[in-house]
Design an enzyme around this catalytic site. Structure first.
Site, PDB file in Angstrom:
ATOM      1  N   ASN A 139       0.823  -1.213   0.000  1.00 44.37           N
ATOM      2  CA  ASN A 139       0.000   0.000   0.000  1.00 44.37           C
ATOM      3  C   ASN A 139       0.856   1.262   0.000  1.00 44.37           C
ATOM      4  O   ASN A 139       1.013   1.908  -1.041  1.00 44.37           O
ATOM      5  CB  ASN A 139      -0.943  -0.040   1.212  1.00 44.37           C
ATOM      6  CG  ASN A 139      -2.048   0.984   1.104  1.00 44.37           C
ATOM      7  OD1 ASN A 139      -1.951   1.956   0.356  1.00 44.37           O
ATOM      8  ND2 ASN A 139      -3.110   0.781   1.843  1.00 44.37           N
ATOM      9  N   ASP A 140       1.449   1.593   1.128  1.00 43.51           N
ATOM     10  CA  ASP A 140       2.205   2.836   1.226  1.00 43.51           C
ATOM     11  C   ASP A 140       3.360   2.911   0.234  1.00 43.51           C
ATOM     12  O   ASP A 140       3.674   3.975  -0.280  1.00 43.51           O
ATOM     13  CB  ASP A 140       2.756   2.997   2.649  1.00 43.51           C
ATOM     14  CG  ASP A 140       1.647   3.242   3.648  1.00 43.51           C
ATOM     15  OD1 ASP A 140       0.555   3.639   3.207  1.00 43.51           O
ATOM     16  OD2 ASP A 140       1.870   3.030   4.851  1.00 43.51           O
ATOM     17  N   VAL A 141       3.976   1.750  -0.048  1.00 44.66           N
ATOM     18  CA  VAL A 141       5.171   1.761  -0.907  1.00 44.66           C
ATOM     19  C   VAL A 141       4.836   2.019  -2.372  1.00 44.66           C
ATOM     20  O   VAL A 141       5.728   2.172  -3.192  1.00 44.66           O
ATOM     21  CB  VAL A 141       5.984   0.446  -0.791  1.00 44.66           C
ATOM     22  CG1 VAL A 141       6.504   0.276   0.620  1.00 44.66           C
ATOM     23  CG2 VAL A 141       5.181  -0.756  -1.222  1.00 44.66           C
ATOM     24  N   SER A 199      -0.674   2.096   7.636  1.00 50.31           N
ATOM     25  CA  SER A 199      -0.382   3.393   8.228  1.00 50.31           C
ATOM     26  C   SER A 199      -1.627   4.269   8.266  1.00 50.31           C
ATOM     27  O   SER A 199      -1.611   5.353   8.833  1.00 50.31           O
ATOM     28  CB  SER A 199       0.708   4.087   7.426  1.00 50.31           C
ATOM     29  OG  SER A 199       0.231   4.337   6.133  1.00 50.31           O
TER      30      SER A 199
END
Lengths: 97, 482
Positions: free
Chosen positions: B408-410, B449
């Site tokens: 997700n965040d990456v 996150s």
């Protein structure tokens, strides 16, 4: 004097470590960690010396035997699991068989 | 000539040989083709060192043929035997998804062992009231080895608990945490000073006990505020601390082998820690004290208001069937869903269909550095196809399909465009530049996150909701059905 010699070894080895480790590709970072982990188990050398030199003192004997067991788990287990992991990294040709 | 070599010289020669083996081993770890052999060499070095220590003067003096219980060799062999058996069993039993826990556990053992060596040698020296010669170097290294070794131990045990989900993996933060940590540190330093100062030698035992207590509490306090996604950094840092503890133990018993290996391990841990920090675009201080994973971080912009487009598996198959290049972007979600074998199967089908398949792994994907690569290698994916972010990003626009699995965040483009985003500046895999992006996701919720992901609402992004493993498997089935 011997302290300075040992300090010298420590500093040189740190720089050597920096050079060696920065060349390890990110693919292999997990095996690298478990390998360095296994390597740090050489503290078993210290535990062995302390254990053998103090068999007449029960407290030290118990503590150092525990230390040997823990450090051996760390080293033997660490090397074994690193080997298992590295065995999985295969080239394309090897995989086809 | 040989007569002039004493036993202790031979011993030291053996340690040099062992050090060389270790260094060559790490050097060979630089390439997947030589890594395995390198580790054998390194392990052989450790064996040489252990054999050598049995010819150490102090150890040889402990030989007692008459009384087994007084015989140092007896205790040493028994302990090594027990440790080896436990170590081998654990190493064989562990699942590859559980590697971070095992490394944390082993690491904690290493730290505790070093602390025990330091404590035992302190106790052995000080029980003899007379004849004790003050030695500042010994005192300093003893107190550091006890302190660092025990921090590593309790910190690693907590990390192990968090990683194996025996306790919550979320960051735990409370008011005054930093103040408490600072206070603990100050008390520890005071205890060290008391221990090292010769005129206060009467308080040595108390000082060591205080140091022991503080170190155990501090290890816990320092891992508590660090959340699940930041665990790779903690593991690396703890690894480096073990190295320092080992080097200190080397100073105590004047053993060069321990100093060299301790330095190597310490350097390795620091380098990995810095790589992880760079990959998250955060300073070490920020990572350790901010409790990132605990806050419900909200992005500055709350998306564009656009809804993500979802498509069924059949439609996704049509796109994949026509694709000539496909890149998989796995995150920890893939490991949780145990989808790596299904991914390998789908990749095989795609290759038969004439597509070029690659895997792009972000440095912080997984729960420890390089974790994702091991999981993919376990699923028989050849390492040539495991690409780094730096290799893949420039050729991303040429990729027909990027499949994001449990990451997700990456892959969040906000890291590049939205200055208000908490992850702004973090290097990302530019999945959004591929011609089509599939995002496999369990549901519509936010990622670990809690940051809104712009990628999901992009024009070229298609969401496939559901269990990742089942989705991948049914995609592969579509190919077989053709």
């Amino acid at each position: 004097m011997i302290f300075l010699l040992l300090l010298f070894i420590l500093i040189i080895a740190t720089f050597l470590g920096r050079e060696l480790i920065s060349k390890v590709p990110s693919q292999l970072h997990t095996p690298l960690m478990s390998a360095t982990n296994a390597i740090s188990g050489v503290t078993v050398l210290g535990a062995l010396v302390v254990c053998a030199a103090n068999t007449d003192d029960v407290l030290i004997l118990v503590l150092s035997v525990i230390a040997i067991i823990l450090a051996t788990i760390n080293t033997v287990g660490g090397y074994a699991v690193t080997d298992r992991m590295l065995g999985m990294f295969k080239k394309k040709e090897d995989k086809k068989q | 000539m040989i007569n002039e070599l004493s036993l202790s010289d031979l011993n030291n020669l053996a340690y040099i040989l062992a050090c060389v083996c270790t260094i060559i081993g790490i050097k060979m770890l630089g390439k997947p083709t030589t890594a395995r052999r390198g580790m054998l060499i390194s392990a052989a070095g450790t064996v040489v060192a252990v054999i050598a220590v049995f010819f150490d003067g102090q150890v040889m003096d402990s030989w007692d043929a008459g009384n087994v219980l007084r015989n140092g060799y007896f205790w040493c062999f028994i302990a090594i035997l027990i440790g080896s058996i436990i170590g081998i069993i654990w190493a064989k039993k562990v699942q590859m998804t559980g590697m971070p826990e095992l490394v944390a556990l082993f690491n904690g053992f290493g730290g505790l062992a070093s602390a025990l060596v330091a404590f035992s040698s302190f106790y052995a020296l000080h029980k003899i009231e007379t004849g004790y010669i003050y030695d500042a170097v010994n005192d300093i290294s003893t107190s550091i080895a006890i302190f660092i070794g025990l921090i590593t131990f309790s910190g690693s045990m907590l990390a192990w608990g968090k990683l194996s989900e025996k306790i919550t993996g979320r960051a735990i933060v409370f008011k005054g945490q930093k103040l408490i940590n600072l206070f603990l540190l100050l008390v520890a330093v005071a205890a060290m000073v008391i221990y090292v100062t010769p005129s206060l030698d009467g308080f040595n035992l108390i000082a060591v006990l205080v140091l022991t207590g503080i170190a155990l509490v501090f290890g816990v306090a320092f891992v508590l505020p660090i959340g699940g996604g930041d665990m790779p950094v903690v593991i690396s840092l703890l690894n480096s601390l073990t190295g320092i503890a080992v080097a200190m133990a080397g100073f105590i018993i004047t053993n060069t082998m321990l100093i060299v290996t301790g330095a190597l391990v310490g350097a390795s841990g620091v380098i990995l820690t810095l790589i992880m920090c760079k990959a998250m675009n955060r300073s070490l201080g920020n990572l350790l004290f901010s409790g990132f994973g605990a806050t419900d971080a909200v992005s500055g912009k709350d998306g564009t208001g656009a809804e993500p487009k979802a498509i069924p598996v059949e439609d996704a198959y049509m796109v994949l069937e026509a694709a000539e290049s496909v890149v998989f972007i796995p995150g920890y979600g893939m490991a949780v869903a145990q989808a790596q074998h299904a991914v390998r199967e789908l990749a095989g089908k795609l290759e038969e269909n004439g597509a070029e398949v690659n895997y792009c792994v972000h440095p912080v994907a997984g729960r420890m550095p390089g974790h994702m690569n091991v999981l993919l290698a376990e699923a028989d994916i050849p390492y040539e196809q495991l690409r780094t972010m730096e290799e893949m990003n420039p050729i991303m626009p040429m990729q027909d399909v990027a499949i994001v699995i449990g990451a997700n965040d990456v892959v969040n483009p906000a890291a590049e465009t939205d200055e208000a985003s908490p992850i702004y500046g973090m290097p990302i895999i530019k999945a959004h530049e591929a011609k089509t992006v599939f995002v496999l996701k369990r549901g519509k919720g936010r990622g670990f996150s809690g940051i809104e992901n712009e990628l999901f609402t992009k024009q070229n992004t298609l969401m496939i909701y559901g269990d990742a493993k089942a989705t991948i498997a049914s995609l592969a089935n579509e190919f077989t059905a053709e």
